[in-house]
Design a protein around this motif. Structure first.
Motif, mmCIF file in Angstrom:
data_model
loop_
_atom_site.group_PDB
_atom_site.id
_atom_site.type_symbol
_atom_site.label_atom_id
_atom_site.label_comp_id
_atom_site.label_asym_id
_atom_site.label_seq_id
_atom_site.Cartn_x
_atom_site.Cartn_y
_atom_site.Cartn_z
ATOM 1 N N ASP A 51 0.860 -1.193 0.000
ATOM 2 C CA ASP A 51 0.000 0.000 0.000
ATOM 3 C C ASP A 51 0.888 1.231 0.000
ATOM 4 N N THR A 52 0.573 2.202 -0.827
ATOM 5 C CA THR A 52 1.380 3.422 -0.946
ATOM 6 C C THR A 52 0.496 4.653 -0.789
ATOM 7 N N SER A 53 1.133 5.768 -0.518
ATOM 8 C CA SER A 53 0.428 7.048 -0.425
ATOM 9 C C SER A 53 0.975 7.996 -1.485
ATOM 10 N N LYS A 54 0.236 9.060 -1.764
ATOM 11 C CA LYS A 54 0.623 10.075 -2.748
ATOM 12 C C LYS A 54 0.803 9.475 -4.142
ATOM 13 N N GLU A 55 0.078 8.428 -4.423
ATOM 14 C CA GLU A 55 0.145 7.800 -5.738
ATOM 15 C C GLU A 55 -1.241 7.833 -6.370
ATOM 16 N N GLY A 56 -1.281 7.876 -7.675
ATOM 17 C CA GLY A 56 -2.553 7.878 -8.383
ATOM 18 C C GLY A 56 -3.201 6.502 -8.369
ATOM 19 N N GLU A 57 -4.426 6.449 -8.842
ATOM 20 C CA GLU A 57 -5.161 5.194 -8.860
ATOM 21 C C GLU A 57 -4.480 4.151 -9.739
ATOM 22 N N LEU A 58 -3.868 4.591 -10.836
ATOM 23 C CA LEU A 58 -3.195 3.658 -11.744
ATOM 24 C C LEU A 58 -2.024 2.966 -11.056
ATOM 25 N N VAL A 59 -1.182 3.759 -10.378
ATOM 26 C CA VAL A 59 -0.014 3.191 -9.704
ATOM 27 C C VAL A 59 -0.446 2.264 -8.575
ATOM 28 N N LYS A 60 -1.443 2.665 -7.803
ATOM 29 C CA LYS A 60 -1.924 1.817 -6.708
ATOM 30 C C LYS A 60 -2.468 0.500 -7.233
ATOM 31 N N ALA A 61 -3.220 0.563 -8.343
ATOM 32 C CA ALA A 61 -3.768 -0.662 -8.925
ATOM 33 C C ALA A 61 -2.657 -1.574 -9.425
ATOM 34 N N LEU A 62 -1.631 -0.993 -10.050
ATOM 35 C CA LEU A 62 -0.501 -1.795 -10.526
ATOM 36 C C LEU A 62 0.242 -2.451 -9.367
ATOM 37 N N MET A 63 0.476 -1.712 -8.277
ATOM 38 C CA MET A 63 1.166 -2.273 -7.125
ATOM 39 C C MET A 63 0.354 -3.376 -6.468
ATOM 40 N N ASN A 64 -0.958 -3.180 -6.363
ATOM 41 C CA ASN A 64 -1.814 -4.207 -5.766
ATOM 42 C C ASN A 64 -1.796 -5.489 -6.587
ATOM 43 N N ASN A 65 -1.899 -5.352 -7.899
ATOM 44 C CA ASN A 65 -1.902 -6.540 -8.752
ATOM 45 C C ASN A 65 -0.520 -7.173 -8.838
ATOM 46 N N PHE A 66 0.534 -6.364 -8.737
ATOM 47 C CA PHE A 66 1.881 -6.920 -8.683
ATOM 48 C C PHE A 66 2.051 -7.775 -7.425
ATOM 49 N N ALA A 67 1.536 -7.280 -6.287
ATOM 50 C CA ALA A 67 1.615 -8.037 -5.038
ATOM 51 C C ALA A 67 0.827 -9.347 -5.142
ATOM 52 N N ILE A 68 -0.313 -9.314 -5.801
ATOM 53 C CA ILE A 68 -1.104 -10.536 -5.990
ATOM 54 C C ILE A 68 -0.337 -11.542 -6.840
ATOM 55 N N ALA A 69 0.320 -11.059 -7.903
ATOM 56 C CA ALA A 69 1.090 -11.944 -8.771
ATOM 57 C C ALA A 69 2.249 -12.592 -8.006
ATOM 58 N N VAL A 70 2.945 -11.809 -7.182
ATOM 59 C CA VAL A 70 4.039 -12.360 -6.376
ATOM 60 C C VAL A 70 3.497 -13.382 -5.378
ATOM 61 N N SER A 71 2.368 -13.072 -4.758
ATOM 62 C CA SER A 71 1.774 -13.981 -3.778
ATOM 63 C C SER A 71 1.392 -15.315 -4.420
ATOM 64 N N LEU A 72 0.803 -15.259 -5.602
ATOM 65 C CA LEU A 72 0.454 -16.496 -6.302
ATOM 66 C C LEU A 72 1.702 -17.305 -6.641
ATOM 67 N N GLY A 73 2.763 -16.612 -7.057
ATOM 68 C CA GLY A 73 4.007 -17.314 -7.346
ATOM 69 C C GLY A 73 4.568 -18.012 -6.121
ATOM 70 N N LEU A 74 4.543 -17.345 -4.977
ATOM 71 C CA LEU A 74 5.023 -17.950 -3.734
ATOM 72 C C LEU A 74 4.196 -19.174 -3.356
ATOM 73 N N GLN A 75 2.880 -19.089 -3.557
ATOM 74 C CA GLN A 75 2.002 -20.199 -3.195
ATOM 75 C C GLN A 75 2.108 -21.366 -4.173
ATOM 76 N N TYR A 76 2.600 -21.118 -5.378
ATOM 77 C CA TYR A 76 2.835 -22.195 -6.337
ATOM 78 C C TYR A 76 4.267 -22.731 -6.266
ATOM 79 N N GLY A 77 5.055 -22.235 -5.310
ATOM 80 C CA GLY A 77 6.370 -22.814 -5.081
ATOM 81 C C GLY A 77 7.545 -22.043 -5.621
ATOM 82 N N VAL A 78 7.328 -20.828 -6.149
ATOM 83 C CA VAL A 78 8.459 -20.031 -6.622
ATOM 84 C C VAL A 78 9.285 -19.578 -5.415
ATOM 85 N N PRO A 79 10.580 -19.847 -5.354
ATOM 86 C CA PRO A 79 11.379 -19.445 -4.197
ATOM 87 C C PRO A 79 11.466 -17.926 -4.079
ATOM 88 N N LEU A 80 11.458 -17.447 -2.852
ATOM 89 C CA LEU A 80 11.599 -16.010 -2.610
ATOM 90 C C LEU A 80 12.926 -15.497 -3.158
#
Length: 278
Positions: free
Chosen positions: A139-168
């Motif tokens: 979660d970030t501050s002073k960012e537009g809706e586009l950047v926040k949406a990209l960061m949120n979806n990036f975090a979801i993509a990383v989380s899915l990778g971790l849950q499918y076994g991608v090493p940190l």
């Protein structure tokens, strides 16, 4: 008619977790015979690939082998029996490849608030029962809706990778050192003083907290070494060891960072007395 033969070799790293009521030499020696372990693929990497040309002589030999009934190894008169442990391993290996290990409904983790430049960044983590990281939220501050949406979806993509076994480790190697704004001095984190980007900061923090990557920290750890913690943990009693396990199940590994063992051992000196009401 096939003209080429391609052989691909892979290296597989996996772990099997067992939950034991008693910890003794007999239980440890019989771990490989147990069939109640939790099997998890940690990493599958391409090792080597070989390509061979099949000439006319080789093709003819292969065709003859296919037609020969005596070459069938499976139909040998005395085949080698497959042990139950091998069957269990192969079964779990096939089931675990491409399988998602979902996070528990109630899970541990921590929240780290920091400021990069003039931008506040909140990093949320979620952990499995064994303390392994399985998800992140950014979660970030002073960012537009586009950047926040990209960061949120990036975090979801990383989380899915971790849950499918991608090493940190793979994420750390890919994103630590990336450069884009906001960047600069970091306030609010006692181990990181500067970052070249938000992603550089996030995966530097995760590497320090979960992988003990002290080479990525800017300040030394104020806790004792794991060696000292191991020596002290050998001296605790059985009751203290039981309490230590309870505290470990409730504590976030990422929050305690590499002081995990030491701080838990320190907590083992605390005595808890539960008095029931009559």
């Amino acid at each position: 008619m096939a003209k080429y033969l391609i052989e691909t070799y892979y290296n597989c790293t996996f772990k099997v977790s067992h939950y034991l009521d008693d910890l003794n030499e007999n239980e440890i020696n019989n771990l490989e015979k147990r069939e109640d372990g939790k099997f998890e693929i940690l990493d599958v990497k391409l090792d080597n690939r070989k390509t061979k040309n099949l000439d006319a002589k080789t093709i003819s030999t292969i065709n003859n082998e296919k037609e020969a009934k005596k070459i069938d190894i499976i139909s040998q008169s005395n085949p080698k029996p497959i042990s139950k442990s091998d069957q269990y391993f192969v079964k779990n290996l096939n089931e675990s490849i491409g399988k998602r290990f979902s996070m528990p409904d109630r899970r541990k983790g921590y929240i780290q608030k920091s400021t990069i430049g003039n931008h506040k960044v909140y990093l949320h983590t979620g952990e499995y029962e064994d303390g392994k990281i399985g998800e992140i939220f950014i979660d970030t501050s002073k960012e537009g809706e586009l950047v926040k949406a990209l960061m949120n979806n990036f975090a979801i993509a990383v989380s899915l990778g971790l849950q499918y076994g991608v090493p940190l480790d793979e994420y750390v190697n890919a994103y630590v050192g990336t450069k884009f704004e906001p960047s600069g001095k970091v306030h609010g984190n006692d181990r990181i003083l500067s970052a070249t980007s938000i992603l550089d900061y996030i995966f530097r923090e995760l590497a320090i907290s979960y992988l003990n990557r002290e080479d990525l920290a800017h300040t030394p750890s104020i806790g004792g070494s794991d060696k000292l913690a191991d020596e002290k943990s050998e001296e605790i009693s059985e009751d203290q060891n039981h309490f230590l396990k309870i505290v470990k199940d409730m504590t976030s590994k990422g929050f305690l960072r590499n002081n995990y063992k030491k701080k838990l051992v320190d907590l083992s000196d605390i005595k808890i007395k539960l008095k029931g009401k009559k």
